[in-house]
Motif scaffolding. Sequence first.
Motif, PDB file in Angstrom:
ATOM      1  N   HIS A 119       3.572   4.601  -9.281  1.00 41.02           N
ATOM      2  CA  HIS A 119       4.438   4.059  -8.729  1.00 41.02           C
ATOM      3  C   HIS A 119       5.306   2.942  -9.745  1.00 41.02           C
ATOM      4  CE1 HIS A 119       2.345   5.184  -4.801  1.00 41.02           C
ATOM      5  NE2 HIS A 119       1.398   5.286  -5.678  1.00 41.02           N
TER       6      HIS A 119
ATOM      7  N   LYS B  11      -1.852  -0.625   0.540  1.00 42.84           N
ATOM      8  CA  LYS B  11      -1.836   0.252  -0.453  1.00 42.84           C
ATOM      9  C   LYS B  11      -2.961  -0.003  -1.353  1.00 42.84           C
ATOM     10  CE  LYS B  11       2.966   1.701  -0.978  1.00 42.84           C
ATOM     11  NZ  LYS B  11       3.413   1.227   0.221  1.00 42.84           N
TER      12      LYS B  11
ATOM     13  N   THR C  75      -4.931  -4.947  -3.762  1.00 39.12           N
ATOM     14  CA  THR C  75      -4.626  -3.505  -3.878  1.00 39.12           C
ATOM     15  C   THR C  75      -5.550  -2.782  -4.760  1.00 39.12           C
ATOM     16  OG1 THR C  75      -2.867  -3.730  -5.713  1.00 39.12           O
ATOM     17  CG2 THR C  75      -2.275  -4.263  -3.290  1.00 39.12           C
TER      18      THR C  75
END
Length: 231
Positions: free
Chosen positions: A61, A98, A125
Amino acid sequence: MSVKNQFSKYANEYNNFNIIQQLAAKALVRDIKGYPKNILEIGCGSGQVFKYITWDIEKYHAVDFSASMCELHPRAKNVTISCYDFDSPEFFSFLDGKKFDTVLSSSAMQWSKDIDKLIGKISKTTNEINAVLFTSNTFKTIQKVTETKSPILSLEEIKAAFSNHFKCDFEVHNYNLEFNNKKELFDYIKNSGVSGGSASLDFKTAKKLYKEYKLNYLEFEVIFVKTISKL
């Protein structure tokens, strides 16, 4: 000119002027342990960190606030590129729910307007952050000559913010980048993305800097941060 606009304006030239950033990115990736499979990178730029990753990953990501930079980032089936300001509510919403094996950031988080809040959000996260940040001692002689204050965070601010959420290892390194002449040196300042405020100087101050800056090199200070455990 805002930081965002500055990065976007010089996006296409950035890879020719980010020598120190590339060295930092390479060192950052070299020190990652355990071959993480699910990675978030904050401030991905044109992909200098991603390009140094040699192991197989399942999901990458990549986030940057400059759309022009995001356009330059390598594409792949397992790469998702998102355009967010990492201090924004939109980015914090993106993080909700996430989980990542590690969060990486190279030469970006020093621009945060509230780094303590940012790290607090990231800590929900992941158990691991690997980051390298420039400090306000970058271009320190320029700041002295022009009597200006660096727009990026100090070493003390960076250490304090990370230490509020994690037990960390810190390493501080200083680099000097030499140039053949003043034109090359000042071109680098304008295009490198670590302006130390000098890219927006008025004409009089810029003229003073050109006249009085006697060094044939630019100074950089970077801090490498590796989190060990949450507090």
